[in-house]
Design a protein around this motif. Structure first.
Motif, PDB file in Angstrom:
ATOM      1  N   THR A 212       0.872  -1.178   0.000  1.00 24.75           N
ATOM      2  CA  THR A 212       0.000   0.000   0.000  1.00 24.75           C
ATOM      3  C   THR A 212       0.904   1.220   0.000  1.00 24.75           C
ATOM      4  O   THR A 212       1.648   1.450   0.938  1.00 24.75           O
TER       5      THR A 212
ATOM      6  N   LYS B  59      -4.585  -5.211   6.529  1.00 23.39           N
ATOM      7  CA  LYS B  59      -5.043  -4.659   5.240  1.00 23.39           C
ATOM      8  C   LYS B  59      -5.756  -5.722   4.390  1.00 23.39           C
ATOM      9  O   LYS B  59      -6.415  -5.402   3.419  1.00 23.39           O
TER      10      LYS B  59
ATOM     11  N   ASN C 173      -2.485  -7.979  -3.067  1.00 23.94           N
ATOM     12  CA  ASN C 173      -2.762  -6.673  -3.696  1.00 23.94           C
ATOM     13  C   ASN C 173      -2.952  -6.822  -5.205  1.00 23.94           C
ATOM     14  O   ASN C 173      -3.793  -6.163  -5.807  1.00 23.94           O
TER      15      ASN C 173
END
Length: 511
Positions: free
Chosen positions: A169, A408, A501
């Motif tokens: 991130t 996350k 991700n």
């Protein structure tokens, strides 16, 4: 007293400096004297550049013993080592060099053209090459210097290394590790993992990462232990070398690949005393199958770039947990001696045993902060000095720590918390499933929903709808993934971690 990490490692070298310290897979033997002398010559070369104490030395090279010598040289000369993943491309290297402002950059000859351009543009004066076949301008220049070098005096909190975290991130952050952070952790692990005279380590990990560079190399050097050095992981070769060794450290994928080899047997592994796994979660199936095949129980542990190692399953009895000597699959064991670990909710309240929350840690191994990011550093520490790891987990009734995922990766679906690791556990137990990843993607009604991405075992067929149907009989409705995809492989980083991700990006437009 000198707190320079190299001084402590050097003091642990065996009396016979002509003994073999490192034996490579291409038949080379490096003595302890070679490590001492070559690192002295490189340290003298670095000193001759008249760069200030604490200057950064950024290194992006293939794995080699000479690269380890450069690491030791950087420590002993009082500079700061900055290892960079060999997979990084120009945009990433430009960011790291711009952010860290290294005084020295060392790269592979094949990358010299573009790396040197970036480095010179950023104001770095010195760019050297180092290749994995004992060539390069660094070695040519170092050869002219004396093989005697006085180790620089360092305080325990002086900076020794900066490790850039993988930055899933935003921009990567440079975790600042001191000489004291790394030495205290290496000394703790030496005792906790029962390192003993005569131990031999098979080193098959990359060396731009905490696991291969610090945990493995510091462990062997601090014990005066020989390393069997593999330039890259080769399952057949690791298994062939087991009768000559006693310790192996690997990421879960390496264990999976060795289990696929018929040569892995109890007899072949009988000289080994310790198999350690980390850097990514170890599937329970791998843990159990390894035990069946070799008679050995993998020791799983937990750490991160910011903290080196934090917890470990027991090697032997731990006085703090009477009677708990079992290495339990699916857990990462107990906090290491000297490490304080707690689980808190989002409001900062301590959670009872068995409750899932954010893992926070404190100890002499925990980093001082992020390079040139005072605001980010402040954000990541609590008022009473605990580091918020970003991992979500719990401590069970026996004191074992269980990691359930990254904060996350947490999915909040219709207001309910969904922990991917829990659902992945159920999917991984299904027939034919090799591994799964659960990710959260945007959804107009629920805000976010789970999507399961699954890989099948070789030769097996997995039906995506059947996976979802099977979960419906086992779990609450809000935990059920809205979609399942069966794919050939999951995207991974070099340490074998699944890159969720990238999956989130791939499937974000589904709903």
């Amino acid at each position: 007293m000198n707190h320079n990490l190299y001084a402590a490692l050097r003091a642990a070298f065996p009396k016979d400096l002509n003994a073999t310290a490192i034996e490579t897979d291409d038949g080379l033997f490096y003595s302890w004297s070679d490590l001492e002398r070559a690192s002295a010559m490189m340290a003298n070369l670095l000193d001759s550049l008249h760069i200030p104490k604490g200057s950064r030395v950024a290194v992006q090279v293939e794995k080699s013993v000479e690269a380890v010598m450069l690491y030791l040289a950087t420590l002993r000369a009082g500079y700061v080592f900055l290892p960079l993943n060999t997979a990084y491309q120009s945009a990433e290297i430009e960011y790291f060099i711009g952010n860290a402002e290294p005084a020295v950059v060392v790269c592979s000859s094949k990358n010299f053209g573009w790396v040197s351009k970036i480095a010179f543009k950023a104001g770095t004066q010195n760019v050297f090459t180092l290749d994995d076949n004992r060539t390069g301008s660094l070695l040519e220049r170092a050869a002219h210097w004396s093989d005697k070098h006085q180790v620089v005096q360092n305080k325990a909190d002086d900076l020794a290394a900066i490790l850039y975290t993988s930055g899933t991130t935003g921009r990567s952050k440079g975790a600042m590790l001191s000489h004291g952070n790394m030495l205290s952790n290496a000394q703790t692990l030496k005792k906790y993992w029962g390192w003993k005279p005569g131990d031999v380590l098979i080193h098959a990990l990359p060396i731009f990462h905490v696991h291969g560079l610090f945990v493995a190399i510091h462990g062997a050097l601090l014990n005066g232990s020989k390393m069997i050095w593999l330039s890259k992981f080769d399952p057949k070769l690791v298994i062939a070398k087991m009768p000559e060794a006693t310790v192996f450290m690997g990421v879960p994928t390496l264990y999976v690949r060795m289990l696929a080899e018929p040569s892995l047997t109890k007899a072949q592994a009988s000289n080994m005393r310790l198999f350690i796994a980390g850097s990514a979660p170890l599937l329970l199936e791998t843990f159990n199958e390894w035990h069946e095949r070799t008679g050995q129980t993998i020791l799983e542990r937990y750490g991160m770039s910011e903290t080196v190692m934090l917890t470990s399953n027991p090697y032997a009895a731990d006085a703090r947990y009477p009677g708990q000597t079992e290495r339990r699959g699916g857990t990462v064991g107990f906090p290491l001696p000297g490490v304080s670990l707690r689980v808190q909710d989002d409001q900062g309240h301590a959670l009872p045993v068995g409750e899932i929350g954010g893992i926070q840690v404190k100890g002499p191994n925990v980093f001082g902060g992020y390079w040139r990011m005072p605001e980010k550093t402040k954000e990541e520490f609590t008022a009473d000095g605990y580091f918020k790891t970003g991992d979500v987990g719990k401590v069970d009734e026996r004191g074992y720590v269980v990691i359930v995922g990254r904060s996350k990766d947490l999915i909040i679906s219709g207001g309910y918390n969904v922990y991917p690791a829990e659902i992945e556990g159920y999917i991984n137990d299904m027939p034919g499933v090799a591994e799964s990843a659960l990710i959260g993607v945007p959804h107009p009604d629920f805000g976010e929903v789970g999507v399961a991405v699954v890989i099948a075992k070789p030769g097996a067929k997995v039906d995506a709808d059947a996976v979802v149907a099977a979960l419906k009989s086992q779990l609450a409705n809000f935990k059920i993934p809205k979609k399942c995809f069966v794919v050939a492989e999951l995207p991974r980083n070099t340490m074998g971690k699944v890159q969720k991700n990238l999956l989130r990006e791939q499937y974000k437009g589904l709903f």
